[in-house]
Design a protein around this motif. Structure first.
Motif, PDB file in Angstrom:
ATOM      1  N   UNK A  31     -13.873  18.618  25.958  1.00  0.00           N
ATOM      2  CA  UNK A  31     -13.690  17.250  26.440  1.00  0.00           C
ATOM      3  C   UNK A  31     -12.475  16.629  25.750  1.00  0.00           C
ATOM      4  N   UNK A  32     -11.394  16.429  26.494  1.00  0.00           N
ATOM      5  CA  UNK A  32     -11.211  16.766  27.915  1.00  0.00           C
ATOM      6  C   UNK A  32     -10.877  18.248  28.105  1.00  0.00           C
ATOM      7  N   UNK A  33     -11.038  18.725  29.343  1.00  0.00           N
ATOM      8  CA  UNK A  33     -10.686  20.106  29.669  1.00  0.00           C
ATOM      9  C   UNK A  33      -9.177  20.205  29.867  1.00  0.00           C
ATOM     10  N   UNK A  34      -8.546  21.104  29.115  1.00  0.00           N
ATOM     11  CA  UNK A  34      -7.095  21.258  29.169  1.00  0.00           C
ATOM     12  C   UNK A  34      -6.716  22.529  29.942  1.00  0.00           C
ATOM     13  N   UNK A  35      -6.623  22.407  31.267  1.00  0.00           N
ATOM     14  CA  UNK A  35      -6.194  23.540  32.070  1.00  0.00           C
ATOM     15  C   UNK A  35      -4.735  23.896  31.790  1.00  0.00           C
ATOM     16  N   UNK A  36      -4.010  22.972  31.238  1.00  0.00           N
ATOM     17  CA  UNK A  36      -2.590  23.204  30.964  1.00  0.00           C
ATOM     18  C   UNK A  36      -2.384  24.304  29.922  1.00  0.00           C
ATOM     19  N   UNK A  37      -3.429  24.621  29.149  1.00  0.00           N
ATOM     20  CA  UNK A  37      -3.291  25.693  28.164  1.00  0.00           C
ATOM     21  C   UNK A  37      -2.915  27.015  28.828  1.00  0.00           C
ATOM     22  N   UNK A  38      -3.456  27.270  30.017  1.00  0.00           N
ATOM     23  CA  UNK A  38      -3.159  28.519  30.711  1.00  0.00           C
ATOM     24  C   UNK A  38      -1.714  28.544  31.191  1.00  0.00           C
ATOM     25  N   UNK A  39      -1.253  27.427  31.716  1.00  0.00           N
ATOM     26  CA  UNK A  39       0.140  27.350  32.171  1.00  0.00           C
ATOM     27  C   UNK A  39       1.091  27.501  30.990  1.00  0.00           C
ATOM     28  N   UNK A  40       0.761  26.832  29.889  1.00  0.00           N
ATOM     29  CA  UNK A  40       1.623  26.901  28.701  1.00  0.00           C
ATOM     30  C   UNK A  40       1.665  28.315  28.118  1.00  0.00           C
ATOM     31  N   UNK A  41       0.516  29.007  28.125  1.00  0.00           N
ATOM     32  CA  UNK A  41       0.493  30.363  27.568  1.00  0.00           C
ATOM     33  C   UNK A  41       1.282  31.334  28.442  1.00  0.00           C
ATOM     34  N   UNK A  42       1.265  31.134  29.765  1.00  0.00           N
ATOM     35  CA  UNK A  42       2.004  32.015  30.665  1.00  0.00           C
ATOM     36  C   UNK A  42       3.508  31.789  30.571  1.00  0.00           C
ATOM     37  N   UNK A  43       3.903  30.564  30.329  1.00  0.00           N
ATOM     38  CA  UNK A  43       5.330  30.245  30.264  1.00  0.00           C
ATOM     39  C   UNK A  43       5.913  30.455  28.865  1.00  0.00           C
ATOM     40  N   UNK A  44       5.067  30.426  27.843  1.00  0.00           N
ATOM     41  CA  UNK A  44       5.568  30.586  26.471  1.00  0.00           C
ATOM     42  C   UNK A  44       6.021  32.007  26.192  1.00  0.00           C
ATOM     43  N   UNK A  45       5.390  32.988  26.852  1.00  0.00           N
ATOM     44  CA  UNK A  45       5.724  34.396  26.636  1.00  0.00           C
ATOM     45  C   UNK A  45       5.865  35.090  27.991  1.00  0.00           C
ATOM     46  N   UNK A  46       6.623  36.204  28.056  1.00  0.00           N
ATOM     47  CA  UNK A  46       6.816  36.924  29.338  1.00  0.00           C
ATOM     48  C   UNK A  46       5.580  37.705  29.752  1.00  0.00           C
ATOM     49  N   UNK A  47       4.538  36.983  30.142  1.00  0.00           N
ATOM     50  CA  UNK A  47       3.286  37.635  30.511  1.00  0.00           C
ATOM     51  C   UNK A  47       3.423  38.480  31.772  1.00  0.00           C
ATOM     52  N   UNK A  48       4.260  38.035  32.689  1.00  0.00           N
ATOM     53  CA  UNK A  48       4.418  38.783  33.935  1.00  0.00           C
ATOM     54  C   UNK A  48       4.898  40.198  33.695  1.00  0.00           C
ATOM     55  N   UNK A  49       5.902  40.351  32.849  1.00  0.00           N
ATOM     56  CA  UNK A  49       6.433  41.675  32.532  1.00  0.00           C
ATOM     57  C   UNK A  49       5.393  42.513  31.798  1.00  0.00           C
ATOM     58  N   UNK A  50       4.701  41.890  30.849  1.00  0.00           N
ATOM     59  CA  UNK A  50       3.681  42.625  30.094  1.00  0.00           C
ATOM     60  C   UNK A  50       2.545  43.073  30.998  1.00  0.00           C
ATOM     61  N   UNK A  51       2.162  42.204  31.949  1.00  0.00           N
ATOM     62  CA  UNK A  51       1.110  42.573  32.898  1.00  0.00           C
ATOM     63  C   UNK A  51       1.529  43.769  33.732  1.00  0.00           C
ATOM     64  N   UNK A  52       2.779  43.759  34.188  1.00  0.00           N
ATOM     65  CA  UNK A  52       3.261  44.877  34.991  1.00  0.00           C
ATOM     66  C   UNK A  52       3.276  46.161  34.168  1.00  0.00           C
TER      67      UNK A  52
END
Length: 255
Positions: A31-52
């Motif tokens: 409380x409150x729920x921070x959905x922005x944590x997921x967006x921030x974690x994806x943009x802070x590091x190159x998760x897309x490349x690591x996922x691939x």
């Protein structure tokens, strides 16, 4: 509840502000729920490349392991050759050797053949040798009636055709179970990636999360969000294939 507690705490923490994570007693509902944590974690590091990287390494590892392990299992289960039992016992005994014992020799081998800082160092060793996969598939094949092979031989089938056309379709539950185990091991493989990979563009998800922790040591909210994201593929695979996992394990060795 003991097993699922860490996962629930991770998901809950991924939606919290830093000030709420280490409260005693813990606040399970953010409380409150921070959905922005997921967006921030994806943009802070190159998760897309690591996922691939993790996805294609895992896919190739699973496919190659199923092929090599099933061929070895067929040889041990259905082909008579001198010293088969002794070789199989020695083969299984490798499961008793701690990974730490072979870590340095494997590192030297990867260095000598030029596979250091290459994804091949994560794919090839496991794909060429997986004693647990061979054991599980062999036990399953032992329960297949010999009359099926004899009928195929009468029809003119050779060893490879029997393996590919007769045996492989009959061991699909075991193949599914082995595939899931290999997928989990490859997707969560942190130690090998830490040892063999140096270039950030080649990092897998577990290794990237470790780097993420180093960069944001004070912000556990982003760390928990990244961890939750990394678990999603594993949960999807298990939910889809849990029936095959259970069937493959429970039917192993039943004649």
């Amino acid at each position: 509840m003991i097993m699922i507690f860490p996962f629930l705490w991770t998901v809950s923490s991924s939606l919290k502000d830093m000030s709420q994570i280490f409260l005693v007693p813990p606040a399970w509902i953010p409380h409150p729920i921070k959905w922005s944590n997921y967006i921030d974690s994806l943009t802070a590091m190159p998760f897309g490349r690591a996922y691939w990287n993790s996805f294609y390494i895992t896919t190739v590892s699973v496919s190659a392991t199923l092929l090599t392990a099933s061929m070895a299992a067929y040889a041990f289960a259905k082909i008579r050759f001198p010293g088969a039992k002794l070789i199989f016992i020695l083969f299984l005994s490798t499961m008793m050797i701690p990974k730490q014992v072979t870590m340095i020799p494997l590192y030297i081998i990867m260095t000598k053949i030029g596979w250091l800082d290459s994804h091949l160092s994560l794919i090839v060793p496991g794909a060429l040798f997986n004693a647990f996969a061979v054991f599980l598939l062999r036990q399953f094949m032992m329960g297949i009636p010999k009359e099926l092979e004899e009928a195929a031989i009468i029809d003119g089938a050779g060893s490879f055709k029997i393996y590919w056309r007769i045996i492989m379709p009959l061991i699909r539950p075991a193949l599914a179970a082995v595939g899931i185990f290999v997928f989990l091991g490859s997707w969560n493989n942190f130690l090998d990636a830490l040892i063999f990979l140096n270039t950030p563009e080649k990092f897998t998800v577990p290794l990237l999360l470790n780097t993420f922790k180093g960069l944001y040591i004070a912000d556990w909210s982003l760390m928990m969000a990244g961890t939750t994201i990394s678990v999603i593929p594993v949960l999807i695979i298990y939910i889809v294939a849990q029936k095959q996992i259970i069937e493959g394990v429970t039917l192993t060795g039943i004649k």
